[in-house]
Design a protein around this motif. Structure first.
Motif, PDB file in Angstrom:
ATOM      1  N   CYS A 236       0.838  -1.212   0.000  1.00 31.09           N
ATOM      2  CA  CYS A 236       0.000   0.000   0.000  1.00 31.09           C
ATOM      3  C   CYS A 236       0.867   1.254   0.000  1.00 31.09           C
ATOM      4  O   CYS A 236       1.872   1.327   0.696  1.00 31.09           O
ATOM      5  CB  CYS A 236      -0.904  -0.009   1.223  1.00 31.09           C
ATOM      6  N   ILE A 237       0.474   2.255  -0.783  1.00 25.94           N
ATOM      7  CA  ILE A 237       1.214   3.515  -0.785  1.00 25.94           C
ATOM      8  C   ILE A 237       0.465   4.608  -0.021  1.00 25.94           C
ATOM      9  O   ILE A 237       0.812   5.783  -0.105  1.00 25.94           O
ATOM     10  CB  ILE A 237       1.541   3.993  -2.218  1.00 25.94           C
ATOM     11  N   ASN A 238      -0.578   4.221   0.705  1.00 33.66           N
ATOM     12  CA  ASN A 238      -1.315   5.188   1.518  1.00 33.66           C
ATOM     13  C   ASN A 238      -1.821   6.390   0.748  1.00 33.66           C
ATOM     14  O   ASN A 238      -1.637   7.530   1.157  1.00 33.66           O
ATOM     15  CB  ASN A 238      -0.453   5.677   2.678  1.00 33.66           C
ATOM     16  N   TRP A 269     -13.361  15.769   1.991  1.00 34.19           N
ATOM     17  CA  TRP A 269     -13.056  14.348   2.152  1.00 34.19           C
ATOM     18  C   TRP A 269     -11.718  14.148   2.838  1.00 34.19           C
ATOM     19  O   TRP A 269     -10.728  14.813   2.528  1.00 34.19           O
ATOM     20  CB  TRP A 269     -12.996  13.652   0.796  1.00 34.19           C
ATOM     21  N   ASP A 270     -11.701  13.220   3.740  1.00 31.65           N
ATOM     22  CA  ASP A 270     -10.445  12.822   4.370  1.00 31.65           C
ATOM     23  C   ASP A 270     -10.417  11.300   4.329  1.00 31.65           C
ATOM     24  O   ASP A 270     -11.426  10.659   4.003  1.00 31.65           O
ATOM     25  CB  ASP A 270     -10.393  13.340   5.818  1.00 31.65           C
ATOM     26  N   SER A 271      -9.282  10.724   4.640  1.00 29.75           N
ATOM     27  CA  SER A 271      -9.155   9.281   4.503  1.00 29.75           C
ATOM     28  C   SER A 271      -8.324   8.717   5.633  1.00 29.75           C
ATOM     29  O   SER A 271      -7.282   9.263   5.983  1.00 29.75           O
ATOM     30  CB  SER A 271      -8.490   8.954   3.164  1.00 29.75           C
ATOM     31  N   CYS A 272      -8.790   7.587   6.179  1.00 33.34           N
ATOM     32  CA  CYS A 272      -8.046   6.955   7.261  1.00 33.34           C
ATOM     33  C   CYS A 272      -6.744   6.358   6.754  1.00 33.34           C
ATOM     34  O   CYS A 272      -5.954   5.838   7.533  1.00 33.34           O
ATOM     35  CB  CYS A 272      -8.897   5.903   7.964  1.00 33.34           C
ATOM     36  N   MET A 273      -6.512   6.410   5.427  1.00 34.36           N
ATOM     37  CA  MET A 273      -5.246   5.934   4.884  1.00 34.36           C
ATOM     38  C   MET A 273      -4.155   6.984   4.994  1.00 34.36           C
ATOM     39  O   MET A 273      -2.982   6.687   4.783  1.00 34.36           O
ATOM     40  CB  MET A 273      -5.425   5.528   3.417  1.00 34.36           C
ATOM     41  N   PHE A 274      -4.517   8.231   5.271  1.00 32.29           N
ATOM     42  CA  PHE A 274      -3.521   9.289   5.392  1.00 32.29           C
ATOM     43  C   PHE A 274      -2.955   9.322   6.810  1.00 32.29           C
ATOM     44  O   PHE A 274      -3.717   9.310   7.776  1.00 32.29           O
ATOM     45  CB  PHE A 274      -4.135  10.660   5.086  1.00 32.29           C
ATOM     46  N   PRO A 275      -1.625   9.420   6.945  1.00 28.70           N
ATOM     47  CA  PRO A 275      -1.032   9.419   8.279  1.00 28.70           C
ATOM     48  C   PRO A 275      -1.553  10.557   9.169  1.00 28.70           C
ATOM     49  O   PRO A 275      -1.711  10.391  10.371  1.00 28.70           O
ATOM     50  CB  PRO A 275       0.464   9.611   8.016  1.00 28.70           C
ATOM     51  N   LEU A 276      -1.862  11.728   8.588  1.00 31.24           N
ATOM     52  CA  LEU A 276      -2.266  12.856   9.429  1.00 31.24           C
ATOM     53  C   LEU A 276      -3.662  12.692  10.012  1.00 31.24           C
ATOM     54  O   LEU A 276      -4.054  13.440  10.899  1.00 31.24           O
ATOM     55  CB  LEU A 276      -2.233  14.152   8.615  1.00 31.24           C
ATOM     56  N   PHE A 277      -4.390  11.740   9.506  1.00 35.66           N
ATOM     57  CA  PHE A 277      -5.780  11.541   9.917  1.00 35.66           C
ATOM     58  C   PHE A 277      -5.903  11.468  11.441  1.00 35.66           C
ATOM     59  O   PHE A 277      -6.854  11.984  12.022  1.00 35.66           O
ATOM     60  CB  PHE A 277      -6.298  10.253   9.288  1.00 35.66           C
ATOM     61  N   THR A 278      -4.942  10.814  12.075  1.00 37.71           N
ATOM     62  CA  THR A 278      -5.051  10.591  13.516  1.00 37.71           C
ATOM     63  C   THR A 278      -3.953  11.289  14.322  1.00 37.71           C
ATOM     64  O   THR A 278      -3.882  11.115  15.535  1.00 37.71           O
ATOM     65  CB  THR A 278      -4.948   9.080  13.812  1.00 37.71           C
ATOM     66  N   PRO A 286      -1.757   7.572  16.945  1.00 39.03           N
ATOM     67  CA  PRO A 286      -2.285   6.245  17.298  1.00 39.03           C
ATOM     68  C   PRO A 286      -2.252   5.254  16.132  1.00 39.03           C
ATOM     69  O   PRO A 286      -2.217   4.047  16.368  1.00 39.03           O
ATOM     70  CB  PRO A 286      -3.739   6.523  17.686  1.00 39.03           C
ATOM     71  N   ARG A 287      -2.329   5.742  14.906  1.00 38.61           N
ATOM     72  CA  ARG A 287      -2.180   4.839  13.756  1.00 38.61           C
ATOM     73  C   ARG A 287      -1.032   5.341  12.885  1.00 38.61           C
ATOM     74  O   ARG A 287      -1.192   5.666  11.719  1.00 38.61           O
ATOM     75  CB  ARG A 287      -3.485   4.746  12.953  1.00 38.61           C
ATOM     76  N   GLY A 288       0.149   5.362  13.506  1.00 38.41           N
ATOM     77  CA  GLY A 288       1.332   5.878  12.828  1.00 38.41           C
ATOM     78  C   GLY A 288       1.851   4.984  11.712  1.00 38.41           C
ATOM     79  O   GLY A 288       2.447   5.472  10.768  1.00 38.41           O
ATOM     80  N   ASP A 289       1.627   3.665  11.792  1.00 38.81           N
ATOM     81  CA  ASP A 289       2.171   2.828  10.708  1.00 38.81           C
ATOM     82  C   ASP A 289       1.113   2.448   9.696  1.00 38.81           C
ATOM     83  O   ASP A 289      -0.061   2.344   9.993  1.00 38.81           O
ATOM     84  CB  ASP A 289       2.798   1.494  11.162  1.00 38.81           C
ATOM     85  N   LYS A 290       1.649   2.206   8.516  1.00 36.99           N
ATOM     86  CA  LYS A 290       0.826   1.808   7.379  1.00 36.99           C
ATOM     87  C   LYS A 290      -0.047   0.611   7.722  1.00 36.99           C
ATOM     88  O   LYS A 290      -1.227   0.579   7.411  1.00 36.99           O
ATOM     89  CB  LYS A 290       1.779   1.484   6.238  1.00 36.99           C
ATOM     90  N   LEU A 291       0.526  -0.364   8.391  1.00 35.50           N
ATOM     91  CA  LEU A 291      -0.237  -1.571   8.724  1.00 35.50           C
ATOM     92  C   LEU A 291      -1.506  -1.201   9.477  1.00 35.50           C
ATOM     93  O   LEU A 291      -2.600  -1.681   9.169  1.00 35.50           O
ATOM     94  CB  LEU A 291       0.620  -2.516   9.564  1.00 35.50           C
TER      95      LEU A 291
ATOM     96  N   ARG C 230      -7.336  14.763  -5.681  1.00 37.23           N
ATOM     97  CA  ARG C 230      -6.383  15.001  -4.598  1.00 37.23           C
ATOM     98  C   ARG C 230      -6.204  13.747  -3.725  1.00 37.23           C
ATOM     99  O   ARG C 230      -6.163  13.812  -2.496  1.00 37.23           O
ATOM    100  CB  ARG C 230      -6.842  16.173  -3.703  1.00 37.23           C
ATOM    101  N   CYS C 231      -6.076  12.608  -4.395  1.00 33.54           N
ATOM    102  CA  CYS C 231      -5.866  11.382  -3.635  1.00 33.54           C
ATOM    103  C   CYS C 231      -4.387  11.199  -3.327  1.00 33.54           C
ATOM    104  O   CYS C 231      -4.012  10.379  -2.492  1.00 33.54           O
ATOM    105  CB  CYS C 231      -6.381  10.185  -4.418  1.00 33.54           C
ATOM    106  N   TYR C 232      -3.544  11.935  -4.010  1.00 29.68           N
ATOM    107  CA  TYR C 232      -2.089  11.914  -3.808  1.00 29.68           C
ATOM    108  C   TYR C 232      -1.434  10.584  -4.170  1.00 29.68           C
ATOM    109  O   TYR C 232      -0.326  10.302  -3.735  1.00 29.68           O
ATOM    110  CB  TYR C 232      -1.709  12.298  -2.370  1.00 29.68           C
ATOM    111  N   ALA C 233      -2.115   9.769  -4.965  1.00 34.53           N
ATOM    112  CA  ALA C 233      -1.469   8.541  -5.417  1.00 34.53           C
ATOM    113  C   ALA C 233      -0.216   8.886  -6.221  1.00 34.53           C
ATOM    114  O   ALA C 233       0.816   8.232  -6.098  1.00 34.53           O
ATOM    115  CB  ALA C 233      -2.429   7.703  -6.257  1.00 34.53           C
TER     116      ALA C 233
END
Ligand SMILES: Cc1cc2nc3c(=O)[nH]c(=O)nc-3n(C[C@H](O)[C@H](O)[C@H](O)COP(=O)(O)OP(=O)(O)OC[C@H]3O[C@@H](n4cnc5c(N)ncnc54)[C@H](O)[C@@H]3O)c2cc1C
Ligand code: SF4
Ligand code: SF4
Ligand code: SF4
Ligand code: SF4
Ligand code: SF4
Lengths: 340, 287, 347
Positions: A236-238, A269-278, A286-291, C230-233
């Motif tokens: 995953c590239i987040n 829109w925001d995404s829980c895949m982005f590191p800044l989300f949390t 709390p969810r610092g790693d990709k996993l 803006r998905c930044y892929a």
């Protein structure tokens, strides 16, 4: 209400008549090759291609961005920085050619958004004309998620494409408002049989397991601690592709913007895949790693959401499967979770 | 054109109450913690406002943003609200630059709060706090003192890095003088002019050895402090369901929609921020 | 006779297996088969058994260099931020590298993102990767359910159709214009090198846009990015984008707005492209991953052309060559720099 029939030749006139009071959107071809939701300009009536368009319809209920409030950002003004609710200028909308999975996503998203006035108001002012699926794409898996190629959940009007005619079922009061204008007639006996056949064939075999209830019955930490999360998440590239294209991803961020004395508070829109989300202001995450982020996406859809609301938060449209740059496939994850 | 106007939702849970900053106190020697006394503009809103200790509110500065801050005042302190804010990022810095009389928005009260009127009633209460996490526990303590008869013994263990970093210094003195409260105030290291306790909060908790008998502990502080406070409590027999914690996760809507603050299936904003340690231990460690 | 891809696949599997077996590397980074036709998944093998999953074909479109720094870091013993790495050699990673991937690894070495000696690079001279989008276009956007790859053609099947497509016709734009398909650095080679290619019109796409009037160019740019979500892929698939906090995520100050306002989207794309100037190897990873089919690679291609014309420099060819945009020369012709130095001299 009894089903109705619309000659396809008449369909363009019918829609044109509605253009005065509605903005009509439909999946139309783009110059990039795929079809996507665009405003219908009254041109030739289009065929609704099989499968789903590039983007989901969530953008009509959860626009990118939604202006929550406006304010005067000139400090000297008497009403400086007072939040005002914006007046919505949009005409009511018709979404024409919505597939059962996308229509169902609105129902699912309404669960967490039950008390959200912006979302609910957009539901009131959006009319969904759904198209049942004769055949899906290889990436469709709506049945696994509790839906069906012939499901009508979330639709105001459901249409079956019988070639020459559209066989139409009115499913809500809103739907009644759309078919009120003389273009429709009652179906013939043959058309009725044909429509029944269509549904029988397209529906196919029912799934022999209730995926959501199996997942609900599994232990939270049992799934969370499953051994496969590292290998699932490794490529995953987040990015935000899976969550932004997904009809049932609904997370947002809120931010204030000011420009030349005008201000607005928007949600986007925001995404829980982005590191800044949390990430906290302290830097703690709390969810610092990709996993953990990848796991959260799947666990939210397939465990946390069902635990809270019942169904899984995925309608099986296959968009994330198709467009994830590294082919992380939710169908495989779902299978692994069911097996463990 | 609008349909179904009758069904239109009038209540907007994103809309804050208008309020003004009524007073500002600098709490700590480094100036990074200030307490803001905030008064809702509308008389009726003021009268109707009610909250439970442990709840929080979203403070809104139009143009900068909104942030969750624990309510440091007790519902028994009528007419105003207190918020003690650490300067950390965009919004907190903007807040620290504001003056008495400036307008501000308050959205709340939000979250569940401590069960002061149910589970905690009739119990021996142990309040353990470190650093600036003391804020909602101050609200709780004030509330309990107002309803002193509802609780048995109340013990407070509170520590900060230095004497100058302690919050609510005047009140601490008053509490120490009361004979219906056991108060232990500690600082991490010896400091000139300090004749009170010295040592980390977990160490002091180990020395105080509060009894778990018919008791509940409310613990707020940095994760590391909570981690080290548990062993000495467990040693004297405390169970996880007697221990209440308050979680802080990043949050945006604070009404359980935006998705930021989830810990597994639980939303800190709506289901929390207060959880028993037993509840927390059934969840992923994502806080 | 087996096809080129089958031979490469077999070699990757056996090289990876023997490197993992002997302990030369702790992990090996390559590709495994995806679940859809025309998709491949970056894959890390950690034991001999895993190595059987490696596969190779024309759909390996994500630049593997992108995964290398994090993978290397994950193999180091844990330490606090700022603490020096432990003494002694650290575990190594085996990695596949085509021409552009290897050039990106060179840039990573120059920018201290990876240590050369920790990467055991297995070079493959690239025959060009296929663009899924071009392939879809070639069959009229009908759904493809099956792809069989031959050396120079693709047999594509879907519901009710079967077509043979000439492979080179659907190779990605960046690969069609690539002049250095051979790996620049490698420790082992699969197959043989094919030498630099001469492509007189390698910047044709850029020149066509340069020929437009300023207004038309702006129009073209805005139209190109109009569907960006803006998905930044594109950013995340690029080995050059490793900043701990990207400028789009900074909050103090906030450089760019967060929604899809055209101004914000334009700013994102312009700044992203400029941050890649003098570093981008035209690997095409960004363009391949974009779900919306935006050709943002053309922006970096323009800068690649500028850097070549202004500095005579192509990124990633020589680990010892200084990077043009992070070097400073006294005899730099840039006048504003000279003025500045003169002012400083007066004191
Ligand atoms: C329930 C709750 C109660 C809190 N009570 C207090 C309190 O009483 N006093 C106090 O000083 N602080 C408190 N915090 C932390 C406070 O909310 C953050 O310090 C604040 O959001 C930082 O915002 P910023 O704009 O200044 O920082 P930035 O770094 O610019 O923050 C940007 C965004 O990140 C998020 N964020 C950053 N840090 C945190 C954090 N630690 N927790 C949650 N979200 C964060 C916020 O959503 C914020 O809008 C509380 C947090 C929560 C969740
Ligand atoms: S998770 Fe994937 S398949 Fe499921 S609804 Fe979202 S985009 Fe569609
Ligand atoms: S998967 Fe992530 S982004 Fe999508 S709804 Fe769930 S928490 Fe939000
Ligand atoms: S689209 Fe794929 S690569 Fe991007 S965040 Fe989702 S799972 Fe990861
Ligand atoms: S900008 Fe695009 S083409 Fe250039 S190195 Fe990055 S991913 Fe490759
Ligand atoms: S990958 Fe495409 S849609 Fe996503 S940010 Fe880049 S250009 Fe925009």
């Amino acid at each position: 209400m009894k089903p109705l029939v619309l000659e396809k030749e008449q369909a363009g006139h019918w829609l044109k008549g509605l253009c005065n009071n509605f903005d009509i959107f439909a999946p139309l071809p783009t110059d990039k090759g795929y079809s996507d939701w665009q405003k219908w300009d009254g041109g030739d009536l289009f065929d609704v291609a099989k499968g789903v368009p590039k983007s989901s319809i969530k953008t009509f209920f959860f626009p990118q961005p939604e202006v929550l409030f406006q304010f005067n950002a000139r400090a000297s003004a008497p009403d400086a920085f007072r939040l005002r609710e914006p007046k919505c200028q949009d005409k009511p909308r018709i979404l024409f050619g919505v597939r059962p999975c996308d229509a169902r996503s609105v129902v699912l998203n309404s669960m967490p958004y039950e008390e959200d006035p912006y979302f609910q108001k957009r539901i009131q002012e959006t009319f969904i004309v759904g198209f049942l699926c004769r055949e899906g794409c290889s990436t469709c898996f709506c049945k696994w998620t509790g839906g069906s190629p012939t499901g009508t959940e979330g639709m105001d009007v459901a249409a079956i494409d019988l070639g020459q005619v559209l066989y139409v079922e009115i499913l809500s009061d809103k739907g009644k408002r759309l078919v009120g204008n003389g273009f429709f007639r009652s179906p013939t006996k043959d058309e009725e049989t044909e429509a029944k056949d269509f549904v029988e064939k397209a529906k196919g075999q029912a799934l022999d397991q209730d995926v959501a209830s199996i997942l609900r019955s599994k232990g939270l930490m049992h799934l969370y601690d499953a051994p496969f999360w590292n290998s699932v998440s490794e490529p995953c590239i987040n990015c935000g592709t899976c969550t932004f294209l997904c009809p049932t991803c609904y997370c947002f961020d809120i931010q204030d913007e000011t420009l030349r004395g005008k201000g607005r508070r928007i949600r986007y829109w925001d995404s829980c895949m982005f590191p800044l989300f949390t990430q906290h202001a302290s830097g703690h995450n709390p969810r610092g790693d990709k996993l953990k982020r990848v796991r959260n996406r799947f666990m939210h859809k397939l465990k946390y959401f069902p635990d809270r609301f019942g169904p899984i938060s995925c309608v099986g449209c296959g968009r994330c499967v198709r467009d994830c740059p590294v082919n992380i496939d939710i169908r495989q994850v779902l299978r692994s979770l069911l097996e463990i | 054109m609008r349909f179904d106007a009758s069904e239109e939702v009038t209540m907007n849970p994103y809309l804050p109450y208008s309020a003004v900053i009524d007073d500002i106190f600098v709490e700590t020697e480094d100036g990074n913690l200030k307490t803001f006394r905030i008064v809702l503009e509308n008389e009726e809103d003021r009268r109707n406002w009610t909250h439970r200790p442990g709840q929080f509110a979203m403070l809104s500065i139009a143009g900068k943003g909104e942030i969750p801050i624990g309510i440091a005042s007790s519902p028994t302190e009528k007419g105003h609200l207190l918020f003690t804010v650490n300067r950390a990022g965009v919004v907190t810095t903007a807040l620290h630059k504001m003056n008495v009389g400036d307008p501000i928005g308050v959205r709340g009260p939000l979250g569940n709060g401590f069960p002061v009127d149910s589970e905690l009633k009739g119990k021996n209460i142990v309040i353990i706090a470190g650093g600036f996490a003391f804020t909602t526990l101050r609200a709780t303590l004030i509330y309990m003192l107002e309803h002193r008869g509802d609780y048995e013994n109340i013990t407070v263990i509170y520590g900060a890095r230095t004497p100058g970093m302690l919050l609510y210094k005047d009140e601490l003195k008053q509490w120490q003088e009361r004979d219906d409260l056991n108060v232990y105030i500690t600082v991490d290291r010896e400091a000139p002019g300090w004749d009170g306790l010295v040592g980390f909060v977990p160490t002091i908790a180990g020395q105080v050895k509060p009894s778990p008998e018919n008791a509940a502990a409310l613990i707020c502080g940095p994760p590391i402090m909570i981690k080290f406070t548990m062993p000495p409590l467990e040693e004297v027999g405390w169970r996880n369901d007697q221990v209440y914690l308050s979680l802080e996760n990043r949050m945006k809507c604070a009404i359980g929609i935006c998705g930021h603050c989830n810990v597994g299936p639980v939303y800190v904003c709506k289901d929390g921020p207060v959880f028993t340690r037993a509840e927390v231990q059934r969840l992923p460690v994502e806080f | 006779m087996s096809s080129v891809n089958e031979r490469i696949t077999q070699e990757i599997q056996s090289i990876a297996a023997s490197m993992l077996e002997s302990g030369q590397v702790a992990a090996f980074l390559g590709y495994s088969q995806g679940t859809l036709p025309g998709t491949m998944q970056p894959f890390v093998a950690r034991d001999v058994e895993d190595a059987k999953k490696f596969s190779w074909n024309s759909f390996c479109v994500i630049n593997l260099a992108n995964y290398l720094p994090a993978l290397l870091r994950s193999l180091e013993p844990p330490r606090r931020r700022g603490e020096p790495p432990p003494e002694g050699p650290l575990p190594k990673v085996g990695v596949l590298a085509t021409g552009c991937w290897s050039r990106n690894m060179v840039v990573q070495i120059q920018e201290n993102q990876i240590e050369r000696q920790r990467a055991v690079i297995v070079g493959i001279s690239s025959r060009g990767m296929v663009s899924r989008r071009k392939l879809e276009a070639a069959v009229g956007y009908r759904e493809i359910t099956h792809i069989e790859e031959q050396d120079n053609s693709l047999l594509v099947r879907g519901d009710g159709f079967e077509e043979t497509i000439n492979r080179w016709d659907v190779v990605r734009d960046n690969c069609q214009t690539c002049v250095h398909p051979d790996p620049v650095i490698y420790d082992k080679l699969i197959g043989s090198l094919s030498g630099d290619r001469k492509i007189p019109d390698r910047f044709r796409q850029v020149e066509e846009i340069e020929a437009l009037s300023v207004d038309d160019r702006w129009q073209w740019f805005q139209n190109e990015i109009s569907s960006c979500i803006r998905c930044y892929a594109c950013r995340n698939a690029c080995p050059l984008c490793y900043c701990p906090t990207c400028f789009v995520d900074d909050s103090r100050p906030q450089w760019v707005g967060k929604s899809i306002d055209p101004v914000d989207t334009a700013l994102f794309h312009i700044l992203r492209a400029y941050h890649c100037a003098g570093r981008c190897t035209d690997c095409g990873s960004c363009e391949s991953v974009c779900p919306m089919g935006i050709r943002m690679r053309l922006f970096t291609k323009k800068l690649q052309k500028d850097v070549l014309e202004l500095y005579g420099f192509e990124p990633g060819l020589d680990p010892d060559a200084p990077l043009p945009l992070s070097t400073y020369k006294m005899d730099d012709p840039e006048e504003f720099i000279l003025t500045h130095i003169k002012k400083g001299d007066k004191k």
